[in-house]
Design a protein around this motif. Structure first.
Motif, PDB file in Angstrom:
ATOM      1  N   ALA A  77       1.012  -1.285   0.129  1.00 40.63           N
ATOM      2  CA  ALA A  77       0.084   0.109  -0.105  1.00 40.63           C
ATOM      3  C   ALA A  77       0.966   1.337   0.049  1.00 40.63           C
ATOM      4  CB  ALA A  77      -1.145   0.076   1.552  1.00 40.63           C
ATOM      5  N   SER A  81      -1.849   1.056  -3.549  1.00 45.80           N
ATOM      6  CA  SER A  81      -3.808   0.560  -2.979  1.00 45.80           C
ATOM      7  C   SER A  81      -4.220  -0.294  -3.014  1.00 45.80           C
ATOM      8  CB  SER A  81      -4.527   2.131  -2.792  1.00 45.80           C
ATOM      9  OG  SER A  81      -3.843   3.281  -2.786  1.00 45.80           O
ATOM     10  N   ARG A  85      -4.544  -3.573  -1.489  1.00 52.82           N
ATOM     11  CA  ARG A  85      -5.955  -4.498  -1.014  1.00 52.82           C
ATOM     12  C   ARG A  85      -6.585  -5.863  -1.376  1.00 52.82           C
ATOM     13  NH1 ARG A  85     -11.095  -1.400  -2.886  1.00 52.82           N
ATOM     14  NH2 ARG A  85     -12.320  -2.213  -0.808  1.00 52.82           N
ATOM     15  N   VAL A  88      -5.267  -7.946   1.167  1.00 54.85           N
ATOM     16  CA  VAL A  88      -6.031  -8.074   2.495  1.00 54.85           C
ATOM     17  C   VAL A  88      -6.870  -8.969   1.744  1.00 54.85           C
ATOM     18  CG1 VAL A  88      -7.491  -6.542   3.333  1.00 54.85           C
ATOM     19  CG2 VAL A  88      -5.624  -5.611   2.865  1.00 54.85           C
ATOM     20  N   GLU A  89      -7.532  -9.104   0.723  1.00 51.52           N
ATOM     21  CA  GLU A  89      -8.704  -9.525   0.379  1.00 51.52           C
ATOM     22  C   GLU A  89      -8.604 -11.289   0.062  1.00 51.52           C
ATOM     23  OE1 GLU A  89     -12.122  -7.654  -1.075  1.00 51.52           O
ATOM     24  OE2 GLU A  89     -11.569  -6.003  -0.061  1.00 51.52           O
ATOM     25  N   THR A 157     -16.577  -5.148  -3.512  1.00 48.73           N
ATOM     26  CA  THR A 157     -15.431  -4.884  -3.743  1.00 48.73           C
ATOM     27  C   THR A 157     -14.672  -5.982  -4.492  1.00 48.73           C
ATOM     28  OG1 THR A 157     -14.617  -3.418  -2.112  1.00 48.73           O
ATOM     29  CG2 THR A 157     -12.613  -4.571  -3.137  1.00 48.73           C
ATOM     30  N   LEU A 205      -9.448   4.568  -5.316  1.00 47.65           N
ATOM     31  CA  LEU A 205      -8.885   2.895  -5.976  1.00 47.65           C
ATOM     32  C   LEU A 205      -9.711   2.462  -6.871  1.00 47.65           C
ATOM     33  CD1 LEU A 205     -10.024   2.799  -1.730  1.00 47.65           C
ATOM     34  CD2 LEU A 205      -7.782   2.071  -2.915  1.00 47.65           C
ATOM     35  N   GLN A 246     -10.940  -8.596   8.841  1.00 53.10           N
ATOM     36  CA  GLN A 246     -10.874  -7.424   7.240  1.00 53.10           C
ATOM     37  C   GLN A 246     -10.053  -6.434   7.881  1.00 53.10           C
ATOM     38  OE1 GLN A 246     -11.741  -9.282   4.324  1.00 53.10           O
ATOM     39  NE2 GLN A 246     -12.254  -7.212   2.536  1.00 53.10           N
ATOM     40  N   ALA A 250      -8.103  -3.712   5.792  1.00 54.33           N
ATOM     41  CA  ALA A 250      -8.366  -2.118   5.729  1.00 54.33           C
ATOM     42  C   ALA A 250      -7.500  -0.790   6.305  1.00 54.33           C
ATOM     43  CB  ALA A 250     -10.260  -2.281   5.868  1.00 54.33           C
ATOM     44  N   VAL A 253      -3.502  -0.617   4.886  1.00 50.66           N
ATOM     45  CA  VAL A 253      -4.161  -0.265   4.029  1.00 50.66           C
ATOM     46  C   VAL A 253      -3.565   1.112   3.859  1.00 50.66           C
ATOM     47  CG1 VAL A 253      -4.950   0.367   1.252  1.00 50.66           C
ATOM     48  CG2 VAL A 253      -4.949  -2.268   2.483  1.00 50.66           C
ATOM     49  N   PHE A 363     -11.023   4.895   3.601  1.00 52.43           N
ATOM     50  CA  PHE A 363     -11.177   4.410   4.716  1.00 52.43           C
ATOM     51  C   PHE A 363     -11.316   4.452   6.421  1.00 52.43           C
ATOM     52  CE2 PHE A 363      -7.153   2.683   1.868  1.00 52.43           C
ATOM     53  CZ  PHE A 363      -7.845   1.281   1.628  1.00 52.43           C
TER      54      PHE A 363
END
Ligand code: FAD
Ligand code: COA
Length: 401
Positions: A77, A81, A85, A88-89, A157, A205, A246, A250, A253, A363
């Motif tokens: 990030a 970014s 993400r 993250v996911e 997302t 984003l 999560q 977030a 990020v 965020f």
């Protein structure tokens, strides 16, 4: 900034940094401009072993913990970014819920998909149920040996690029009795009735789509239902427990974005001269840099602590909320300060500051707003349930046909 990382973690962080500062940085502006999902970033992160790191080894992952994932997300990030993400996911949220609560078959499916590059979508929010997520009206009706899902989610997302979807829905038995909230797995393009309706035009984003997703008489077998450990009555609470990971992601990020902006500002204030001296020789600039560094150090400590609280399960809900609130709000401030230190150049699309300012704004909203997360913190601290719902209010759920 925090030093209590062992050798393995430092190596992991450095490996992530190398990728982030190289090919990821090189394409970040283009990803934003073209609004195209960066499959090349996905491939590079897959090759580096950054997708599905938290998946247990038994399913092909590396059994890494939340802090390992945080280190990777933070580095990504700093320069992009979207790469953050994706990290993250593919390590938290939906995939972590499936790994914790899913059947053997569901875990294998999710692990295979994520490790080969799919970023699962998590479908909670609806047009009339955002902060009030338990007011969702998407329903799953048991009909013989199937569940039939109807409803609509938005701001999902990855909608349109993700294949695996984890869908939160209210479950009703054959007689129409409400049983609780469950999570269903469905695969886009393989499940009839799962429709990507439209993409949302977003402020920042932009390299990852946010979409409206509809379920129209979408039929799923019972094996698509993730049975939460304490049964359907506690299904929502258990799914939200997994979601705390999560929230830490977030927040991370946001942390990476503010660190990236701060590092740019540090270099620039040394390079830029006005009045015959580098601008970092002005006390006004020095104090601004000092304040930025304090916000970053505090945010990083909260994020790392929240990640470590999930050592034997999921991150603690209060720590996850505290970390996300503080980091998201301070990241907006730090990026704004960094942009200011660049003067007019900060306002130009030739530099990443304006992109960072657009990206970071999200965020305090997505993943639970800063206000709602304050309710989570306060309820936890006070040990009292603080209901926000007006007495007697019941969300209207369309009757099953
Ligand atoms: P609302 O709930 O309508 O809130 C509006 C305002 O009222 C906010 O300021 C809020 O803080 C305030 N408010 C509401 N209730 C209270 C209260 N009780 N106390 C104090 N203030 C309150 N959702 C998904 O399911 N999956 C995703 O993948 C996903 N990705 C997202 C990505 C992005 C970029 C964004 C922006 C959102 C995403 N979301 C996703 C949705 C997100 O989680 C919701 O936007 C969020 O939960 C807030 O809901 P809302 O937008 O409906 O706002
Ligand atoms: N971690 C663990 N458990 C959680 C939780 C969390 N983050 N959030 C809620 N729960 C549990 C509660 O403890 C409660 O359990 P209990 O019934 O055993 O007491 C249950 O879930 C319901 O929570 P409660 O706060 O009573 O529900 P509510 O109807 O007032 O709903 C929320 C409030 C949970 C919807 C709200 O706080 C929230 O988080 N909204 C944001 C939704 C969001 O993050 N969406 C992101 C989509 S990507």
């Amino acid at each position: 900034m925090i030093t209590a990382l062992d050798k393995d973690r430092i190596r992991l962080r450095d490996q992530a940094r190398e990728l982030a500062q190289g090919p990821i940085r090189a394409r970040a502006a283009e990803v934003d401009r073209t609004e195209q999902y960066p499959w090349d970033h996905v491939d590079a992160m897959k090759d580096a072993g950054f997708l599905g790191m938290t998946i247990p080894k038994a399913y092909g992952g590396q059994s890494k913990d939340w802090l390992d994932a945080v280190l990777v997300i933070e580095e990504m990030a700093k320069t992009c970014s979207i790469a953050g993400r994706i990290a993250v996911e593919t390590n938290m949220g939906a995939v972590s819920a499936i790994m914790a609560y899913g059947s053997e078959e569901q875990r294998k499916l999710a692990a295979d998909m994520v490790l080969s590059g799919d970023k699962p979508a998590i479908c909670i929010t609806e047009p009339d149920a955002g902060s009030d997520a338990s007011g969702m009206t998407t329903r799953a009706d048991k009909r013989g040996n199937r569940y039939v899902l109807n409803g609509k989610k938005h701001w999902i997302t990855g909608g349109g690029v993700s294949r695996l979807h984890l869908i939160f829905a209210k479950i009703f038995d054959e007689q129409g009795n409400f049983e609780g909230v469950g999570g269903f797995l469905a695969i886009r393009d393989e499940t009839q009735g799962l429709e990507i309706v439209k993409r949302e035009p977003t402020m920042g984003l932009r390299g990852i789509p946010e979409a409206e997703v509809a379920f129209n008489d979408m039929e799923l077998p019972p094996s698509a239902l993730i049975m939460p450990p304490r049964g359907l009555k506690k299904g929502f609470a258990d799914l939200m427990t997994a979601y705390n990971s999560q929230r830490v992601g977030a927040g991370t990020v946001a942390l990476g974005i503010m660190e990236g902006a701060y590092e740019l500002a540090l270099d620039w204030t040394e390079e830029r001269e006005q009045f015959g001296r580098p601008i970092n020789e002005f006390q006004g600039v020095q104090w601004r840099l000092a304040d930025m560094s304090i916000r970053i150090a505090a945010a990083q400590a909260l994020i790392y602590k929240a990640a470590e609280s999930g050592k034997d399960g999921f991150p603690d809900k209060i720590m996850a909320a505290q970390a996300k609130i503080y980091t998201s709000e301070n990241a907006i401030q730090v990026v704004n300060e960094a942009l200011q230190l660049f003067g007019a150049r900060g306002y130009s699309r030739n530099l990443p500051l304006e992109r960072m300012a657009r990206d970071v704004r999200m965020f305090t909203i997505g993943g639970g707003t800063a206000e709602v997360l304050r309710n989570v913190v306060a309820s936890g601290l006070l040990g009292k349930k603080l209901p926000q719902t007006r007495d007697g209010y019941m969300p209207k759920i369309e009757a099953a046909e």
